[in-house]
Each structure stands twice: as C-alpha cells, then as structure tokens.
Design a protein around this motif. Structure first.
Motif, PDB file in Angstrom:
ATOM      1  N   VAL A  28       0.725  -1.288   0.223  1.00  0.00           N
ATOM      2  CA  VAL A  28      -0.037   0.068   0.014  1.00  0.00           C
ATOM      3  C   VAL A  28       1.006   1.422  -0.101  1.00  0.00           C
ATOM      4  N   GLY A  29       1.993   1.115   0.774  1.00  0.00           N
ATOM      5  CA  GLY A  29       2.955   2.425   0.775  1.00  0.00           C
ATOM      6  C   GLY A  29       3.504   2.721  -0.771  1.00  0.00           C
ATOM      7  N   VAL A  30       3.982   1.631  -1.310  1.00  0.00           N
ATOM      8  CA  VAL A  30       4.580   1.844  -2.756  1.00  0.00           C
ATOM      9  C   VAL A  30       3.592   2.240  -3.866  1.00  0.00           C
ATOM     10  N   ALA A  31       2.170   1.686  -3.296  1.00  0.00           N
ATOM     11  CA  ALA A  31       1.291   2.225  -4.434  1.00  0.00           C
ATOM     12  C   ALA A  31       0.807   3.831  -4.144  1.00  0.00           C
ATOM     13  N   ILE A  32       0.576   4.030  -2.944  1.00  0.00           N
ATOM     14  CA  ILE A  32       0.694   5.470  -2.643  1.00  0.00           C
ATOM     15  C   ILE A  32       1.712   6.446  -3.140  1.00  0.00           C
ATOM     16  N   TRP A  33       2.980   5.839  -3.085  1.00  0.00           N
ATOM     17  CA  TRP A  33       3.987   6.770  -3.432  1.00  0.00           C
ATOM     18  C   TRP A  33       4.015   6.913  -4.913  1.00  0.00           C
TER      19      TRP A  33
END
Length: 61
Positions: A28-33
């Motif tokens: 989720v963090g990579v997708a948001i970034w």
C-alpha cells in the motif's frame, strides 16, 4: 523435527499474520508513493537509460 519445534512454541500462529500485515503495508505504501510521485520525476527517470548526456563516472578500460 521442525514441526516439533514449531509446535512447542507458544503463539506461533501470529507470525504469518504479522508477515501478511507487513507485506500489505509495504504494498500500500509503494502504491501510494507511485500515485503521488510527480510526472516530471517519472519522465526524467524513464529517459535516463537513453540519455547520452549522462556518462558513467566509473569508466572501465
């Protein structure tokens, strides 16, 4: 042998849950970034492999 070691541990069932939570949070963090990164940065990074202006600093003979 490994099964007996795992059976003797208390609360061993929490480890798969923790690893799944870590994976989901990272994903989720990579997708948001990826959604928030500026388009100029993506264009700049995508053109680097084809850019002749950037020479390698460690030229090997």
């Amino acid at each position: 042998m490994y099964k007996e070691v795992l059976r003797s541990m208390e609360n061993v069932e929490i480890f798969p849950i923790i690893s799944l939570i870590i994976f989901v949070l990272f994903f989720v963090g990579v997708a948001i970034w990826a959604m928030k990164v500026p388009k100029e940065y993506v264009d700049h990074m995508s053109s680097l492999p084809m850019d002749d202006d950037h020479e390698l600093t460690n030229n090997r003979p």
